[in-house]
Write a protein that holds these residues in place. Sequence first.
Motif, PDB file in Angstrom:
ATOM      1  N   TYR A 543      38.296  74.897  -2.369  1.00  0.00           N
ATOM      2  CA  TYR A 543      38.415  74.720  -3.934  1.00  0.00           C
ATOM      3  C   TYR A 543      37.065  74.718  -4.282  1.00  0.00           C
ATOM      4  O   TYR A 543      37.178  74.948  -5.815  1.00  0.00           O
ATOM      5  N   LYS A 544      35.804  74.058  -4.157  1.00  0.00           N
ATOM      6  CA  LYS A 544      35.188  73.953  -4.934  1.00  0.00           C
ATOM      7  C   LYS A 544      34.935  75.049  -5.149  1.00  0.00           C
ATOM      8  O   LYS A 544      33.774  75.604  -6.024  1.00  0.00           O
ATOM      9  N   PHE A 545      34.442  76.948  -4.070  1.00  0.00           N
ATOM     10  CA  PHE A 545      34.277  77.932  -4.702  1.00  0.00           C
ATOM     11  C   PHE A 545      35.553  78.444  -6.013  1.00  0.00           C
ATOM     12  O   PHE A 545      34.611  79.151  -6.901  1.00  0.00           O
ATOM     13  N   ASN A 546      36.500  78.267  -5.569  1.00  0.00           N
ATOM     14  CA  ASN A 546      37.216  79.040  -6.885  1.00  0.00           C
ATOM     15  C   ASN A 546      36.918  78.251  -8.084  1.00  0.00           C
ATOM     16  O   ASN A 546      36.978  78.605  -9.193  1.00  0.00           O
ATOM     17  N   ALA A 547      36.445  77.031  -8.038  1.00  0.00           N
ATOM     18  CA  ALA A 547      36.380  76.306  -9.074  1.00  0.00           C
ATOM     19  C   ALA A 547      35.359  75.980 -10.186  1.00  0.00           C
ATOM     20  O   ALA A 547      34.876  76.210 -10.754  1.00  0.00           O
ATOM     21  N   LYS A 548      34.075  77.077  -9.162  1.00  0.00           N
ATOM     22  CA  LYS A 548      33.371  77.699 -10.131  1.00  0.00           C
ATOM     23  C   LYS A 548      33.164  77.924 -11.412  1.00  0.00           C
ATOM     24  O   LYS A 548      32.451  78.727 -12.332  1.00  0.00           O
ATOM     25  N   PHE A 549      34.097  79.292 -11.282  1.00  0.00           N
ATOM     26  CA  PHE A 549      34.883  80.175 -11.942  1.00  0.00           C
ATOM     27  C   PHE A 549      35.734  79.805 -13.735  1.00  0.00           C
ATOM     28  O   PHE A 549      36.444  80.692 -14.134  1.00  0.00           O
ATOM     29  N   ARG A 550      36.417  78.632 -13.517  1.00  0.00           N
ATOM     30  CA  ARG A 550      36.875  77.341 -14.435  1.00  0.00           C
ATOM     31  C   ARG A 550      38.047  78.425 -14.467  1.00  0.00           C
ATOM     32  O   ARG A 550      38.655  78.727 -15.461  1.00  0.00           O
ATOM     33  N   PRO A 551      38.690  78.141 -13.650  1.00  0.00           N
ATOM     34  CA  PRO A 551      40.196  78.882 -13.128  1.00  0.00           C
ATOM     35  C   PRO A 551      41.345  77.948 -13.968  1.00  0.00           C
ATOM     36  O   PRO A 551      40.913  77.106 -14.071  1.00  0.00           O
ATOM     37  N   ARG A 552      42.293  78.152 -14.413  1.00  0.00           N
ATOM     38  CA  ARG A 552      43.222  77.671 -14.164  1.00  0.00           C
ATOM     39  C   ARG A 552      44.502  77.398 -12.998  1.00  0.00           C
ATOM     40  O   ARG A 552      44.630  78.221 -11.999  1.00  0.00           O
ATOM     41  N   TRP A 553      44.518  76.675 -12.460  1.00  0.00           N
ATOM     42  CA  TRP A 553      44.918  76.013 -11.631  1.00  0.00           C
ATOM     43  C   TRP A 553      47.008  76.737 -11.371  1.00  0.00           C
ATOM     44  O   TRP A 553      47.882  75.786 -12.575  1.00  0.00           O
ATOM     45  N   GLU A 554      47.427  77.175 -11.160  1.00  0.00           N
ATOM     46  CA  GLU A 554      49.346  77.096 -10.881  1.00  0.00           C
ATOM     47  C   GLU A 554      49.402  76.953  -9.504  1.00  0.00           C
ATOM     48  O   GLU A 554      48.826  77.100  -8.193  1.00  0.00           O
ATOM     49  N   PRO A 555      50.565  75.737  -9.109  1.00  0.00           N
ATOM     50  CA  PRO A 555      50.583  75.560  -8.453  1.00  0.00           C
ATOM     51  C   PRO A 555      52.223  76.221  -7.841  1.00  0.00           C
ATOM     52  O   PRO A 555      52.580  76.212  -8.190  1.00  0.00           O
ATOM     53  N   ARG A 556      51.135  75.843  -5.946  1.00  0.00           N
ATOM     54  CA  ARG A 556      52.423  77.069  -4.661  1.00  0.00           C
ATOM     55  C   ARG A 556      53.198  76.072  -4.281  1.00  0.00           C
ATOM     56  O   ARG A 556      52.194  74.455  -3.940  1.00  0.00           O
ATOM     57  N   PHE A 557      53.742  75.807  -3.827  1.00  0.00           N
ATOM     58  CA  PHE A 557      55.193  74.880  -2.449  1.00  0.00           C
ATOM     59  C   PHE A 557      55.399  76.490  -1.123  1.00  0.00           C
ATOM     60  O   PHE A 557      55.194  76.757  -1.200  1.00  0.00           O
ATOM     61  N   VAL A 558      56.307  75.238  -0.680  1.00  0.00           N
ATOM     62  CA  VAL A 558      56.076  75.600   1.375  1.00  0.00           C
ATOM     63  C   VAL A 558      57.885  74.341   0.847  1.00  0.00           C
ATOM     64  O   VAL A 558      57.950  73.358  -0.358  1.00  0.00           O
ATOM     65  N   VAL A 559      58.222  75.858   0.573  1.00  0.00           N
ATOM     66  CA  VAL A 559      60.141  75.308   0.985  1.00  0.00           C
ATOM     67  C   VAL A 559      60.607  75.359   2.681  1.00  0.00           C
ATOM     68  O   VAL A 559      60.433  76.116   2.857  1.00  0.00           O
ATOM     69  N   TYR A 560      61.732  73.788   1.971  1.00  0.00           N
ATOM     70  CA  TYR A 560      61.813  74.057   4.123  1.00  0.00           C
ATOM     71  C   TYR A 560      63.159  73.293   4.348  1.00  0.00           C
ATOM     72  O   TYR A 560      63.546  72.323   3.389  1.00  0.00           O
ATOM     73  N   ARG A 561      63.825  73.434   5.296  1.00  0.00           N
ATOM     74  CA  ARG A 561      65.117  72.648   5.403  1.00  0.00           C
ATOM     75  C   ARG A 561      65.267  71.117   5.727  1.00  0.00           C
ATOM     76  O   ARG A 561      66.259  70.520   5.541  1.00  0.00           O
ATOM     77  N   ALA A 562      64.245  71.191   6.133  1.00  0.00           N
ATOM     78  CA  ALA A 562      64.312  69.430   6.798  1.00  0.00           C
ATOM     79  C   ALA A 562      62.426  69.057   7.273  1.00  0.00           C
ATOM     80  O   ALA A 562      62.393  69.719   7.537  1.00  0.00           O
ATOM     81  N   SER A 563      62.319  67.541   7.067  1.00  0.00           N
ATOM     82  CA  SER A 563      61.300  67.405   7.288  1.00  0.00           C
ATOM     83  C   SER A 563      60.915  67.445   8.641  1.00  0.00           C
ATOM     84  O   SER A 563      59.186  67.893   9.509  1.00  0.00           O
ATOM     85  N   ALA A 564      61.811  67.224   9.693  1.00  0.00           N
ATOM     86  CA  ALA A 564      61.208  66.913  10.739  1.00  0.00           C
ATOM     87  C   ALA A 564      60.773  68.973  11.305  1.00  0.00           C
ATOM     88  O   ALA A 564      60.589  69.149  12.353  1.00  0.00           O
ATOM     89  N   ASP A 565      61.620  70.187  10.607  1.00  0.00           N
ATOM     90  CA  ASP A 565      60.555  71.626  10.864  1.00  0.00           C
ATOM     91  C   ASP A 565      59.565  71.705  10.259  1.00  0.00           C
ATOM     92  O   ASP A 565      58.862  72.824  10.600  1.00  0.00           O
ATOM     93  N   LEU A 566      58.960  70.334   9.754  1.00  0.00           N
ATOM     94  CA  LEU A 566      57.619  70.864   9.063  1.00  0.00           C
ATOM     95  C   LEU A 566      57.274  71.049   9.799  1.00  0.00           C
ATOM     96  O   LEU A 566      56.017  72.264   9.708  1.00  0.00           O
TER      97      LEU A 566
END
Length: 614
Positions: A543-566
């Motif tokens: 995170y700190k290394f990426n932040a050095k270059f002043r980027p814009r942040w694009e969220p990424r997600f994990v998709v799952y069936r049930a919380s018990a599967d996480l």
Amino acid sequence: MSVEVPSRRSDAAPTGPVNGVRRLLRGPRPEAVPVLVGRACALVGVLDIAAGVFPRFRHSRMHAIAEVLPGALGPFAAALSLSTGVLLLLLAHGLKRGKRRAWRAAVALLPAGAVAQFTYRHSLVGVLISLALLAPLLRHRDQFDALPDPRSRWRALANFVLMSAGSLMLGLLIVSVHSERVIGDPSLADRITHVLYGLFGFEGPVDYQGNTSWTVAFSLGALGLLTAVTTIYLAFRPEHPAARLTEEDEVRLRALLERHGHRDSLGHFALRRDKAVVFSPSGKAAVTYRVVSGVMLASGDPIGDVEAWPGAIEQFMDEAKAHSWTPAVMGCSETGGEVWTRETGLDALELGDEAVVDVKDFSLAGRAMRNVRQMVKRIERAGYETRVRRVRDLGDAEQERIRRAAEDWRGTDTERGFSMALGRIGDPADGDCLIATAHKQDEHPGPYGDLKAILHFVPWGTDGASLDLMRRDRSADPGMNELLIVAALQAAPRFGIERVSLNFAMFRAALARGEKIGAGPVLRAWRGLLVFLSRWFQIESLYKFNAKFRPRWEPRFVVYRASADLPRIGFAAMQAEGFVNLALPLPRFLRHRRPAGRRPCPHGTTTERNVRAA
């Protein structure tokens, strides 16, 4: 004037206890049968093992139940209980997942137990329990239609190791629980020796009074025979290798990326050749995936036309259902997450953020970029120079040198990467990839001459690039990664590149918010845990290394069936990314380098996308 409405109680569905009785008579929902039967088999297996191991258990009230369970048969009760219990435990997971082969084995095992109960013990209760487990298996046999998982000969070796360890522990327990009948005072070494001899069918140094010697001998022999039989079966059964990306699939995916590759920065990573692919019925969209420990892992967004995504997603879910795999998606975008959740009913959880730098807005000027600017200037004054080129513009000799250097500079025995790594450098089909290299002339050049660091980018449509790997010579000066990122961003306009995707920062939002004034105790505690885990997984450093270059942040997600599967999905993702390696590596003298230009072997390689900030 009042009007009395006639009662419709006679037409209404019964409520209360009547409904409960009807539901009980109907039995469980068909889709819930595999899980219930799997749990029942596991319970029976545990009780059978307990009945075979503990003599007090066999003479307790609980034994009244255990005696009528499949496996407690006559004078060989201990040995048969152990064997049946272990087999049922091995079958339980397959039954929970609705596997056809596990169903066949259970259908064969339970009647055998019922016949044995009636023949040896004349126990009608034992027959009824066996039939009670057999009835839902036969009635709901259509729920056990899952196809086999990918498998190889490594499964036999893993079975041998685990069964041997389990048999040794169970055997040591069996030898030790009969302490009141042991002759003399055998040491722990004597007991272990007795177990090892017994697993091979020989008498060991420990002796017992009465028939206990026979009970222990039969139990140990049964465990040894079970280990041998299951290992032989797994070693000689037909292999089902994991699906791989074929040349035809790759051609189709490249065609989709040419038209729609600009949508997702992770699109080009779909061309990893250790992934499989399913296409939509129209062929206009596709989902690539890999199966790891029963989890069907897709990465990034579907490839192709957004309008055709639902068709590809449906094919993906059908494939997961056919094999009883747990479906999951790692690192999809917000748009991809919305489509996945809408089409499948799955849930989405924010996993982190991707750092994207807009080339036109990037500059080393200003106070915010002072640290990066000073580091780059210092390295340039030390005599380093950079070169940014397309892969197709490199000569064969230089490509081979870069490839060998990237492998030797990896820093770990296991290469890492899956969702954000291509797994190869210099393939003729990847001519559009971008290579940034750092060079310095030394008096005593190393095996790779003046080459000191490498950055490899894959195409993101026609106007973008996505970082694949970062490698550097450990003897080079700190700051090689910063130097090459800046060089790539400054050279990007020359190649028509307007945006560059850097590393992915897990849980970036929690780290950023947790250090701000006013953050609550829960958020601060969560950030503290992430900082602690960063000692091993480089969460905060990325995170700190990426932040050095002043980027814009694009969220990424994990998709799952049930919380018990996480937890299971997380473990499978760590395996896929190379953080957990359950396979036994080949010795170094058996490894060989793959000639340039050839396709990887079916198992492929993975590439580390992590950065080790200097």
